[in-house]
Design an enzyme around this catalytic site. Structure first.
Site, short mmCIF file in Angstrom:
data_model
loop_
_atom_site.label_atom_id
_atom_site.label_comp_id
_atom_site.label_asym_id
_atom_site.label_seq_id
_atom_site.Cartn_x
_atom_site.Cartn_y
_atom_site.Cartn_z
N GLN A 134 1.05 -18.40 -11.13
CA GLN A 134 2.04 -18.57 -12.13
C GLN A 134 1.93 -19.81 -12.72
OE1 GLN A 134 4.75 -16.55 -12.38
NE2 GLN A 134 4.93 -17.93 -14.06
N ASP A 141 13.33 -21.36 -9.18
CA ASP A 141 12.99 -20.11 -8.41
C ASP A 141 14.14 -19.58 -7.71
OD1 ASP A 141 11.47 -17.80 -7.84
OD2 ASP A 141 10.24 -19.23 -6.39
N ARG A 151 -1.67 -10.25 -2.49
CA ARG A 151 -0.35 -10.77 -2.33
C ARG A 151 0.11 -10.45 -0.92
NH1 ARG A 151 4.56 -10.41 -6.42
NH2 ARG A 151 3.32 -11.95 -7.27
N ARG A 197 0.95 -14.69 -18.14
CA ARG A 197 0.27 -14.30 -16.79
C ARG A 197 -0.99 -13.58 -17.12
NH1 ARG A 197 2.91 -14.00 -12.11
NH2 ARG A 197 1.00 -13.38 -11.20
N HIS A 218 1.39 -20.06 -5.07
CA HIS A 218 1.37 -18.80 -6.08
C HIS A 218 0.73 -19.53 -7.40
CE1 HIS A 218 2.27 -15.57 -8.49
NE2 HIS A 218 3.50 -15.57 -8.55
N CYS A 262 9.63 -18.42 -12.89
CA CYS A 262 8.49 -17.46 -12.60
C CYS A 262 9.01 -16.07 -12.76
CB CYS A 262 7.79 -17.74 -11.32
SG CYS A 262 8.86 -17.64 -10.13
#
Ligand code: CP
Ligand code: NVA
Length: 307
Positions: free
Chosen positions: A140, A225, A110, A293, A137, A265
């Protein structure tokens, strides 16, 4: 590492690194692994395998889902923070990749720049997973698509609405629209559009609609988001003004199809990009999304490590 790797490993730097068929099989496997876990049956397909986890940004879901997932599969995950690794003191990315990938079986990263992730992957002997960059991402999306499949079946041909920033999550929705063959409407204010090249790559699947209420008409899924992503904290005030007409609230959800779902998310800022009332609606599946996830990443780890 359990075996010397001669051929190039597969990576997941974006959703485009896997074929639609591979992505579908990972979603199917995620649903199976979820059922297996619930049945209480032990399933140690990654026994004695190790996942390295490099986090240059904060995380709750990604870290815990990978750690718990590796434990369930009989392996182990190692959390690596730049605060206490040599990477944080300037050891080159290439050298870190060379060293770590001689010891562990898979590495998730990340970080900020997609190019740093690509550089890391280019020097790794083992699969590298994008666990969020400024650009994408993909993990996700595995969880979101799994969640959709569990509730509504195939997403092919459905219409998804992205509301808010043209950010890393939006870019991964654009890639997902191509890979899973759904339509994506993007309601974002001018100046916060997704990357033009990423958008152009999916021009048959995506369109930008500035009016968020008009964009919501009849859609099957509404997704949003935060307005300021990690690294953009100092733009928070400016963004609150720019995104004022891009909140997912009950009025916007009324425009969507009666069976529409809501996803986010997380973490969410209630009262900004989404109201508390929408997160707590029955058609909000945000908690399952978060749980998925773990299941979808277990399926991905099996695919990348075991083949
Ligand atoms: N959605 C997500 O990636 O959450 P974390 O930042 O908590 O990992
Ligand atoms: N767009 C957000 C997603 C967090 C999971 C960020 O990058 O901070």
């Amino acid at each position: 590492m359990t075996s010397a790797t001669t051929q190039q490993p597969r990576h997941l730097l974006s959703l485009l690194d896997l074929t639609p068929a591979e992505l579908h099989s990972i979603i199917d496997r995620a649903i199976e692994l979820k059922a297996l876990l619930r049945s209480g049956e032990l399933h140690e397909s990654l026994k004695n395998r190790t996942l390295g986890m490099i986090f240059e940004k904060s995380s709750t879901r990604t870290r815990v889902s990978f750690e718990a997932g590796m434990t369930q599969l009989g392996g182990k995950a190692i959390f690596l923070s730049p605060r206490d690794t040599q990477l944080g003191r300037g050891e080159p990315i290439e050298d870190t990749a060379r060293v770590l990938s001689r010891m562990v079986d898979c590495i998730m990263v990340r970080t900020y720049e997609q190019s740093d992730l690509a550089l890391f992957a280019a020097h790794s002997r083992v699969p590298v997973i994008n666990a969020l960059t400024d650009l994408f991402h993909p993990l996700q999306l595995l969880a979101d698509i799994q969640t959709w499949f569990e509730h509504r079946g195939d997403i092919k041909g459905k219409t998804v609405l992205w509301v808010g920033d043209g950010n890393n999550m939006c870019h991964s929705y654009i890639n997902a629209a191509r890979q899973f063959d759904f339509r994506l409407r993007i309601a974002c204010p001018e100046g916060f559009d997704p990357d033009p090249a990423i958008l152009a790559s999916a021009k048959n699947h995506c369109e930008i609609i500035r009016d968020s209420l008009a964009a919501a008409e009849g859609v099957d899924l509404v997704v949003t988001d935060v307005w300021a992503s990690m690294g953009q904290e100092d733009e928070q005030a400016k963004r609150e003004v720019a995104f004022a007409n891009y909140q997912v609230n009950d009025i916007l959800m009324e425009q969507a199809d009666n069976d529409a779902l809501f996803m986010h998310c997380l973490p969410a800022h209630r009262g900004e990009e989404v109201t508390a009332s929408v997160i707590d609606r029955e058609d909000s599946v945000v908690w399952e999304e978060a749980e998925n996830r773990m299941h979808s990443q277990k399926a991905l780890l099996e695919f990348l490590i075991n083949g």
